[in-house]
Enzyme design. Sequence first.
Site, short mmCIF file in Angstrom:
data_model
loop_
_atom_site.label_atom_id
_atom_site.label_comp_id
_atom_site.label_asym_id
_atom_site.label_seq_id
_atom_site.Cartn_x
_atom_site.Cartn_y
_atom_site.Cartn_z
N ASP A 85 2.98 -4.87 7.78
CA ASP A 85 1.74 -3.98 7.71
C ASP A 85 0.77 -5.20 7.85
OD1 ASP A 85 -0.29 -2.60 6.97
OD2 ASP A 85 0.46 -1.83 4.91
N CYS A 108 -4.58 2.54 -3.94
CA CYS A 108 -3.24 3.15 -3.18
C CYS A 108 -2.13 2.04 -3.26
CB CYS A 108 -3.37 3.29 -1.64
SG CYS A 108 -4.71 4.68 -1.40
N HIS A 141 1.00 -1.32 -0.06
CA HIS A 141 0.10 -0.03 0.06
C HIS A 141 0.90 1.45 0.02
CE1 HIS A 141 -2.86 2.91 1.62
NE2 HIS A 141 -3.76 2.17 1.57
N GLN A 152 -4.67 -5.02 6.79
CA GLN A 152 -5.89 -5.93 6.30
C GLN A 152 -5.71 -7.07 7.24
OE1 GLN A 152 -7.84 -5.31 3.98
NE2 GLN A 152 -7.10 -3.12 3.61
N LYS A 160 -10.43 -0.57 10.06
CA LYS A 160 -10.89 -1.90 9.18
C LYS A 160 -10.97 -2.92 10.26
CE LYS A 160 -7.82 -0.04 5.66
NZ LYS A 160 -6.64 -0.04 4.85
C1 LIG Z 1 -5.79 1.01 4.83
C2 LIG Z 1 -4.27 0.46 4.82
C3 LIG Z 1 -3.26 1.38 5.00
C4 LIG Z 1 -3.51 2.27 5.87
O1 LIG Z 1 -4.03 2.60 6.90
P1 LIG Z 1 -4.65 3.80 7.36
O2 LIG Z 1 -5.36 3.54 8.90
O3 LIG Z 1 -6.14 3.97 6.47
O4 LIG Z 1 -3.94 5.09 7.38
C5 LIG Z 1 -2.18 0.60 4.94
N1 LIG Z 1 -1.69 -0.54 4.60
C6 LIG Z 1 -2.71 -1.35 4.19
C7 LIG Z 1 -2.43 -2.69 3.65
C8 LIG Z 1 -4.10 -1.00 3.98
O5 LIG Z 1 -4.99 -1.81 3.69
#
Ligand SMILES: *Cc1c(COP(=O)(O)O)cnc(C)c1O
Length: 405
Positions: free
Chosen positions: A199, A363, A122, A202, A225
């Site tokens: 990260d 993104c 992302h 998700q 999320k």
């Molecule tokens: C949504 C997302 C982000 C960013 O997170 P925010 O809390 O919206 O800043 C980063 N990495 C992944 C894989 C995402 O899905």
Amino acid sequence: MSLDINHVRSQFPILGREVNGEPLIYFDNAASAQKPNAVLDAMSDQARTAYANVHRGLHTLANETTEAFEGARSTVQRFINAPAPANIIFTKGGTEAINLVASGIGQQIEPGDEIVLSVMEHHSNIVPWHFLRERHGAVLKWVPLLEDGTLDMEAYAEALTPRTKIVAVTHMSNVLGTVTDAAKIVSLAHETGARVLLDGCQAGVHLDVDVRALGCDFYVLTGHKIYGPTGVGVLYGTSEALDALPPYQGGGEMIEIVEQDRVTYNAAPHKFEAGTPPILQAIGLGAAIDWLNGFAFDQVIQHEEDLHQRAIDALATVNGLRVHGQAPGKGPVLSFSIEGIHPHDIAQLLDRYGIAVRAGHHCAQPLMTHLGVSATARASFGIYNTMEEVDAFIEALLKARSMLL
Ligand SMILES: *Cc1c(COP(=O)(O)O)cnc(C)c1O
């Protein structure tokens, strides 16, 4: 006993609304999930009954708010099996958590030091590292994917060198749904002495995350999320990794002593939480986790997987439709393209049927380049979605396709 989806749905007020005269079908969960009453109430009850700023006060409301806020930290700690609450830092989102780490690592980068990323990251896990390339001469190394969207682990192993400072990769792709072999990624990186940031924006909602089993140095979550509020994210760090990281922002709460010519810093997590933190949002996130913990996690996963599989099976029969990402064990995030139709048109037509899907580059422009597309449409599933909704989505998609072709 299986999940009682009607009972789940009844806890989400927004699911009762209509969009364009149709019942809402919300398949944009990978961008942001809806919030149950438990979360909305936790935040508004706190604001109504026991609200003040945290930590600094000696009065009752300050103590009660601090207790709730620190309670949320402990809830997050248990959720990802972190060793202690001090390993959990509240940020304003997933993006800020990654920027916090990148900015700190940036101060330790020498020109030519390497940062390993995957092509499916992302932008939140790309651009902060580009800053280190631009500002400090870091070299970005990109790990490609295999045909099915699996991370190419051979290429990954080759990308690691003694100059690798950090590996920053996703635990689950927000476009392909690919789940990476995070434990293996960590162990290979640690052999060369590199740190690893995963990260989990998700993965946090679709996988049973155990940061100690993964062995990572940093893990990132986002509240919105996981059925929690916006405005809050989480950075997990090992004590050793957090101690080695300089502070991010300066301000109240993160200091120990401030004098005219010197400053010393508080210990983690406070060292990284300058200023008033997202108090109500953190409490809302704690409530979201408590709420999610009220279900048998394997049943939630199975339900999402059933929805995902039903959609995959139906999409396989649509002419000219290509699903992006078929990695074994992928999460319930389904990106697709239909030959001759722009993904934006798909999303707009589905909206007429009350169906929310996302279309765009998600993104993840380097991934779009890797896939050879400029955008995809994406349906992503959550705990409150139903088989009937998947069927309605497929039916609407077929209608949209015949209108657009
Ligand atoms: C949504 C997302 C982000 C960013 O997170 P925010 O809390 O919206 O800043 C980063 N990495 C992944 C894989 C995402 O899905």
